[in-house]
Scaffold this motif. Sequence first.
Motif, PDB file in Angstrom:
ATOM      1  N   THR A  20      32.778 -39.194  79.443  1.00 37.33           N
ATOM      2  CA  THR A  20      33.594 -40.413  79.420  1.00 37.33           C
ATOM      3  C   THR A  20      33.329 -41.198  78.135  1.00 37.33           C
ATOM      4  OG1 THR A  20      31.940 -41.264  80.967  1.00 37.33           O
ATOM      5  CG2 THR A  20      34.120 -40.844  81.846  1.00 37.33           C
ATOM      6  N   GLY A  21      32.070 -41.157  77.658  1.00 34.72           N
ATOM      7  CA  GLY A  21      31.760 -41.845  76.395  1.00 34.72           C
ATOM      8  C   GLY A  21      32.610 -41.297  75.253  1.00 34.72           C
ATOM      9  N   MET A  29      32.091 -51.707  75.380  1.00 33.01           N
ATOM     10  CA  MET A  29      31.190 -50.759  74.728  1.00 33.01           C
ATOM     11  C   MET A  29      30.369 -51.420  73.624  1.00 33.01           C
ATOM     12  SD  MET A  29      33.875 -47.639  74.600  1.00 33.01           S
ATOM     13  CE  MET A  29      32.796 -46.327  74.036  1.00 33.01           C
ATOM     14  N   GLY A  73      27.858 -38.533  81.528  1.00 30.88           N
ATOM     15  CA  GLY A  73      28.146 -39.969  81.416  1.00 30.88           C
ATOM     16  C   GLY A  73      29.030 -40.501  82.539  1.00 30.88           C
ATOM     17  N   GLN A 103      31.796 -45.170  91.268  1.00 28.08           N
ATOM     18  CA  GLN A 103      32.322 -43.998  90.553  1.00 28.08           C
ATOM     19  C   GLN A 103      31.949 -42.711  91.280  1.00 28.08           C
ATOM     20  OE1 GLN A 103      31.183 -44.061  86.378  1.00 28.08           O
ATOM     21  NE2 GLN A 103      31.851 -46.182  86.119  1.00 28.08           N
ATOM     22  N   ARG A 114      28.520 -43.276  86.702  1.00 24.58           N
ATOM     23  CA  ARG A 114      27.464 -44.170  86.273  1.00 24.58           C
ATOM     24  C   ARG A 114      27.206 -45.275  87.292  1.00 24.58           C
ATOM     25  NH1 ARG A 114      27.914 -43.157  80.675  1.00 24.58           N
ATOM     26  NH2 ARG A 114      26.519 -44.280  79.319  1.00 24.58           N
ATOM     27  N   ASP A 153      27.957 -52.998  77.690  1.00 27.22           N
ATOM     28  CA  ASP A 153      28.346 -53.115  79.095  1.00 27.22           C
ATOM     29  C   ASP A 153      29.121 -51.880  79.539  1.00 27.22           C
ATOM     30  OD1 ASP A 153      27.425 -55.454  80.263  1.00 27.22           O
ATOM     31  OD2 ASP A 153      28.938 -56.673  79.213  1.00 27.22           O
ATOM     32  N   ARG A 194      22.080 -51.366  76.914  1.00 24.17           N
ATOM     33  CA  ARG A 194      22.529 -50.155  77.599  1.00 24.17           C
ATOM     34  C   ARG A 194      21.442 -49.628  78.534  1.00 24.17           C
ATOM     35  NH1 ARG A 194      23.633 -46.997  72.505  1.00 24.17           N
ATOM     36  NH2 ARG A 194      23.801 -45.157  73.828  1.00 24.17           N
ATOM     37  N   VAL A 232      32.339 -50.019  81.021  1.00 21.70           N
ATOM     38  CA  VAL A 232      33.779 -50.184  81.119  1.00 21.70           C
ATOM     39  C   VAL A 232      34.091 -50.245  82.624  1.00 21.70           C
ATOM     40  CG1 VAL A 232      35.976 -49.015  80.626  1.00 21.70           C
ATOM     41  CG2 VAL A 232      34.131 -48.991  78.931  1.00 21.70           C
ATOM     42  N   ARG A 256      35.428 -43.224  73.176  1.00 22.89           N
ATOM     43  CA  ARG A 256      35.301 -43.389  71.716  1.00 22.89           C
ATOM     44  C   ARG A 256      36.529 -42.854  70.984  1.00 22.89           C
ATOM     45  NH1 ARG A 256      29.975 -43.076  72.935  1.00 22.89           N
ATOM     46  NH2 ARG A 256      30.001 -40.821  73.113  1.00 22.89           N
ATOM     47  N   PRO A 307      20.713 -43.439  78.487  1.00 23.77           N
ATOM     48  CA  PRO A 307      21.166 -43.210  77.122  1.00 23.77           C
ATOM     49  C   PRO A 307      19.990 -42.646  76.318  1.00 23.77           C
ATOM     50  CG  PRO A 307      21.739 -45.435  77.835  1.00 23.77           C
ATOM     51  CD  PRO A 307      20.884 -44.839  78.913  1.00 23.77           C
ATOM     52  N   ARG A 318      26.613 -44.295  65.715  1.00 27.52           N
ATOM     53  CA  ARG A 318      27.508 -44.961  66.657  1.00 27.52           C
ATOM     54  C   ARG A 318      27.332 -46.474  66.607  1.00 27.52           C
ATOM     55  NH1 ARG A 318      26.925 -41.951  72.362  1.00 27.52           N
ATOM     56  NH2 ARG A 318      26.816 -44.119  73.021  1.00 27.52           N
ATOM     57  N   LYS A 330      21.800 -36.044  77.309  1.00 29.95           N
ATOM     58  CA  LYS A 330      22.920 -35.555  78.134  1.00 29.95           C
ATOM     59  C   LYS A 330      23.984 -34.865  77.274  1.00 29.95           C
ATOM     60  CE  LYS A 330      24.192 -39.456  79.990  1.00 29.95           C
ATOM     61  NZ  LYS A 330      23.240 -40.468  79.504  1.00 29.95           N
TER      62      LYS A 330
HETATM   63  P1  ADP Z   1      25.117 -43.344  76.404  1.00 28.62           P
HETATM   64  O1  ADP Z   1      24.913 -42.496  77.611  1.00 28.62           O
HETATM   65  O2  ADP Z   1      24.347 -42.847  75.220  1.00 28.62           O
HETATM   66  O3  ADP Z   1      24.961 -44.814  76.643  1.00 28.62           O
HETATM   67  P2  ADP Z   1      27.984 -42.776  76.389  1.00 28.62           P
HETATM   68  O4  ADP Z   1      28.593 -42.149  75.212  1.00 28.62           O
HETATM   69  O5  ADP Z   1      27.906 -41.984  77.642  1.00 28.62           O
HETATM   70  O6  ADP Z   1      26.580 -43.230  75.881  1.00 28.62           O
HETATM   71  O7  ADP Z   1      28.730 -44.146  76.729  1.00 28.62           O
HETATM   72  C1  ADP Z   1      28.923 -45.145  75.764  1.00 28.62           C
HETATM   73  C2  ADP Z   1      29.576 -46.366  76.393  1.00 28.62           C
HETATM   74  O8  ADP Z   1      30.842 -45.997  76.966  1.00 28.62           O
HETATM   75  C3  ADP Z   1      28.798 -46.995  77.545  1.00 28.62           C
HETATM   76  O9  ADP Z   1      27.831 -47.914  77.105  1.00 28.62           O
HETATM   77  C4  ADP Z   1      29.948 -47.668  78.333  1.00 28.62           C
HETATM   78  O10 ADP Z   1      30.364 -48.867  77.744  1.00 28.62           O
HETATM   79  C5  ADP Z   1      31.087 -46.681  78.206  1.00 28.62           C
HETATM   80  N1  ADP Z   1      31.090 -45.702  79.306  1.00 28.62           N
HETATM   81  C6  ADP Z   1      30.922 -44.352  79.201  1.00 28.62           C
HETATM   82  N2  ADP Z   1      30.977 -43.766  80.398  1.00 28.62           N
HETATM   83  C7  ADP Z   1      31.185 -44.762  81.312  1.00 28.62           C
HETATM   84  C8  ADP Z   1      31.304 -44.809  82.723  1.00 28.62           C
HETATM   85  N3  ADP Z   1      31.245 -43.699  83.481  1.00 28.62           N
HETATM   86  N4  ADP Z   1      31.498 -46.018  83.310  1.00 28.62           N
HETATM   87  C9  ADP Z   1      31.586 -47.126  82.587  1.00 28.62           C
HETATM   88  N5  ADP Z   1      31.459 -47.159  81.258  1.00 28.62           N
HETATM   89  C10 ADP Z   1      31.257 -45.995  80.610  1.00 28.62           C
END
Ligand code: ADP
Length: 214
Positions: free
Chosen positions: A31-32, A53, A85, A92, A88, A57, A171, A59, A36, A9, A160, A13
Amino acid sequence: MKIILLGPPGAGKGTQAKWLADKFTIPQISTGDILRTAVSNNTQLGREAKKFMDVGDLVPDIVVIGIIKDRLQLNDCKKGYILDGFPRTLAQAEALTEALASIGDDINFVINLKVEASKLVRRLTMRRVCKSCGQMFHLEYSPAKVDGICDQCGGELYQRDDDSENVILKRLDVHNQQSKVLEEYYYKNGCYKVVDASLPIDQVQSFMIAILSD
Ligand code: ADP
Ligand code: ZN
């Protein structure tokens, strides 16, 4: 061209994925961002995902894998895409490889944007995002011309929910737990490259372009 961007994070990215998406006219799939949007639309998925989130943690795999599989079937993915994202976790990554292999397809490039942990907290706590177009700003390194307003679209900038210091630390911790296996997984695949993402944005971009034109 199918690209995966890895990195902690705050590595940039999202910023770099948007830039590549524009440059190659392929979609950025985050995916984030998808999660959101679900949260702000208060869908069932959003309500479920928010619990994870908000505390930093992940998802559950089954949820995000489902999201990605659906998304990759849309028409705009035919020419390629940038995954930001996802994946992760190893599960996956394996699910993605399998889904692609089943249609005779594969990822072309995996770029790992690496930044030392010490820089990340500062990047994230001072990050602001446009509510309308998702453009990212940083209060110190790349401030908006008018405070609180997006340069690109005039939208409202916000912080955020998960960019508060305690959630950020969580995170980063979660990222550290997962990143090693993921890196090894793609390293073995041969399409894995590392870029020093503590460099200025435009230099990171030059390195990425060099990799992608190989
Ligand atoms: P960052 O990379 O800045 O932590 P993201 O926007 O990619 O932020 O993701 C924010 C949140 O969304 C993560 O902390 C997680 O809870 C969830 N998330 C996003 N992508 C995934 C993923 N591939 N697997 C599980 N959770 C995810
Ligand atoms: Zn905007």
